[in-house]
Design a protein around this motif. Structure first.
Motif, PDB file in Angstrom:
ATOM      1  N   SER A   1      -2.795  -8.797  -6.322  1.00 20.42           N
ATOM      2  CA  SER A   1      -3.537  -7.644  -5.816  1.00 20.42           C
ATOM      3  C   SER A   1      -3.873  -6.691  -6.960  1.00 20.42           C
ATOM      4  CB  SER A   1      -2.734  -6.883  -4.760  1.00 20.42           C
ATOM      5  OG  SER A   1      -2.395  -7.710  -3.673  1.00 20.42           O
TER       6      SER A   1
ATOM      7  N   THR B   1      -7.148   3.767  -7.484  1.00 19.84           N
ATOM      8  CA  THR B   1      -6.849   4.930  -6.635  1.00 19.84           C
ATOM      9  C   THR B   1      -7.174   6.240  -7.344  1.00 19.84           C
ATOM     10  OG1 THR B   1      -4.979   3.702  -5.678  1.00 19.84           O
ATOM     11  CG2 THR B   1      -5.085   6.078  -5.248  1.00 19.84           C
TER      12      THR B   1
ATOM     13  N   THR C   1      -5.503  -2.674  -7.385  1.00 24.38           N
ATOM     14  CA  THR C   1      -5.839  -1.460  -6.638  1.00 24.38           C
ATOM     15  C   THR C   1      -6.345  -0.384  -7.590  1.00 24.38           C
ATOM     16  OG1 THR C   1      -4.128  -1.918  -5.000  1.00 24.38           O
ATOM     17  CG2 THR C   1      -4.968   0.330  -5.085  1.00 24.38           C
TER      18      THR C   1
ATOM     19  N   ALA D   1       0.825  -1.206   0.000  1.00 24.11           N
ATOM     20  CA  ALA D   1       0.000   0.000   0.000  1.00 24.11           C
ATOM     21  C   ALA D   1       0.862   1.259   0.000  1.00 24.11           C
ATOM     22  CB  ALA D   1      -0.939  -0.005   1.204  1.00 24.11           C
TER      23      ALA D   1
ATOM     24  N   SER E   1      -7.880   4.772  -1.862  1.00 27.34           N
ATOM     25  CA  SER E   1      -7.750   3.600  -2.729  1.00 27.34           C
ATOM     26  C   SER E   1      -8.474   2.393  -2.149  1.00 27.34           C
ATOM     27  CB  SER E   1      -6.270   3.244  -2.942  1.00 27.34           C
ATOM     28  OG  SER E   1      -5.682   2.796  -1.731  1.00 27.34           O
TER      29      SER E   1
ATOM     30  N   GLN F   1       5.333  -4.808  -9.022  1.00 26.68           N
ATOM     31  CA  GLN F   1       4.173  -3.927  -9.070  1.00 26.68           C
ATOM     32  C   GLN F   1       4.235  -2.997 -10.274  1.00 26.68           C
ATOM     33  OE1 GLN F   1       2.464  -2.578  -5.241  1.00 26.68           O
ATOM     34  NE2 GLN F   1       3.207  -0.570  -5.866  1.00 26.68           N
TER      35      GLN F   1
ATOM     36  N   THR G   1      -7.085  -8.350  -2.681  1.00 28.39           N
ATOM     37  CA  THR G   1      -5.931  -9.243  -2.666  1.00 28.39           C
ATOM     38  C   THR G   1      -6.374 -10.691  -2.499  1.00 28.39           C
ATOM     39  OG1 THR G   1      -4.525  -7.534  -1.686  1.00 28.39           O
ATOM     40  CG2 THR G   1      -3.776  -9.811  -1.492  1.00 28.39           C
TER      41      THR G   1
ATOM     42  N   THR H   1      -8.141  -1.896  -2.501  1.00 20.33           N
ATOM     43  CA  THR H   1      -7.304  -2.997  -2.972  1.00 20.33           C
ATOM     44  C   THR H   1      -7.975  -4.334  -2.669  1.00 20.33           C
ATOM     45  OG1 THR H   1      -5.261  -1.745  -2.594  1.00 20.33           O
ATOM     46  CG2 THR H   1      -5.060  -4.134  -2.788  1.00 20.33           C
TER      47      THR H   1
END
Length: 332
Positions: A151, A155, A153, A38, A173, A113, A177, A175
């Motif tokens: 994951s 945002t 996300t 995060a 945000s 990521q 997972t 998320t």
């Protein structure tokens, strides 16, 4: 036979206790991984906002803005009549988290990521939306176990320019997972789970350009709430994977120094910084982490820029967090 039975019972008990220890280690590292994942997203978005606003203020398209101390330095270049985004950006990163405890249960996690975003300038306002996908691979060396986590996300974020030296930025945000650990080495316990995480951050930023030197800083806070749901909750005394929710607060201070190398290579800039984050955990001890970073940014032209950054935590004796990030921004 009695001795063999005692030995067998001892081995079973030892195995069970070791499994409990492994679960505890996994739980601790999972908390750190989720928190760091995060944080990486928030840092990428914050870096995007700071980078764009720094460029707009220090190199405005309207040359008269450079010599005027205006309350509204960006309004002249914003196209408020169009709702289409005027910039797109992509950031990708790799972070390694390692943990060695006194029982030699080595835990190593890699977070891969990628974040893509679009944003729009509306006078003194910047609004944007980003999407992130992260893949996390965790290995517990002592038993050869492995966990794969995926994951996604979303945002939205916003920034408001107060003047040429101060601006406020914020994000929120969601998320989702999915975690599927391989527990074949510790009895095939089903620890598969889904997690919903909600994160919000608000920062006050400062910016000062002095010749070839750019000084930036921020202070703010980040709030995170997560709910975890296991496919098959445990029972009785060994209910180690029951559903749970957590609330965490993070207070942060960041300072960056950038230096233009345009006299050597046009468009090249180097930077170094320090970020301190103090985390209050609902489950676990509160802790503060200092990250040191360095990076290079290169403006290919007025519409395209690329950059690379490396950071490392410097004050945690048990955990090492190393991150390498790449970013690309293109004006439309």
């Amino acid at each position: 036979m009695k001795n063999l039975s005692k030995i067998g019972g001892f081995l079973i008990l030892s195995s069970l206790l070791f499994s409990v220890n492994v679960f505890a280690q996994s739980s601790n590292i999972d908390t750190i991984i989720n928190q760091e994942r995060a944080n990486l997203i928030a840092r990428q978005i914050s870096a995007n906002i700071v980078g764009r606003i720094t460029t707009e203020i220090s190199n405005p398209e309207d040359e008269t803005l450079a010599s005027l101390d205006m309350q509204n330095p960006l309004a002249a270049s914003a196209d408020v009549n169009s709702l289409l985004p005027d910039s797109v950006w992509v950031a990708t990163s790799w972070a390694e988290i390692s943990d060695d405890d006194s029982l030699n249960v080595h835990v190593d996690a890699d977070i891969y990521q990628v974040t893509g975003g679009i944003d729009k300038q509306l006078g003194n306002w910047f609004v944007g939306l980003s999407t992130t996908y992260a893949y996390t691979e965790t290995e517990i060396g002592g038993i050869g176990s492995q966990s794969d986590t995926h994951s996604v996300t979303v945002t939205p974020y916003v920034a408001f320019i107060i003047n040429k030296n101060f601006f406020i930025s914020g994000l929120t945000s969601y998320t989702y997972t999915r975690s599927e650990p391989d527990t074949s080495a510790i009895g095939n316990f089903n620890l598969d789970s889904d997690t919903d995480q909600y994160t919000s951050e608000l920062d006050l930023n400062t910016l000062k350009v002095i010749g070839d030197i750019t000084l930036t800083g921020k202070a703010g806070f980040r709030y995170s709430h997560s709910d975890q749901y296991f496919d098959k909750p445990g029972v009785g005394a060994f209910n180690l994977n029951k559903d749970n929710d957590k609330d965490n607060w993070t207070y942060l201070v960041d300072a960056q120094v950038g230096y233009s190398l345009a006299r050597f290579v046009k468009g090249l800039r180097m930077s170094a910084g320090a970020l301190y984050e103090y985390v209050e955990l609902e489950d676990g001890a509160d802790d503060g982490v200092l990250y040191m970073s360095t990076g290079l940014d290169y403006s290919v032209n007025k519409a395209l820029s690329v950059g690379v950054r490396y950071s490392h935590d410097v004050n945690n004796e048990d955990i090492d967090i190393n991150t390498v990030a790449l970013n690309l921004r293109m004006a439309l």
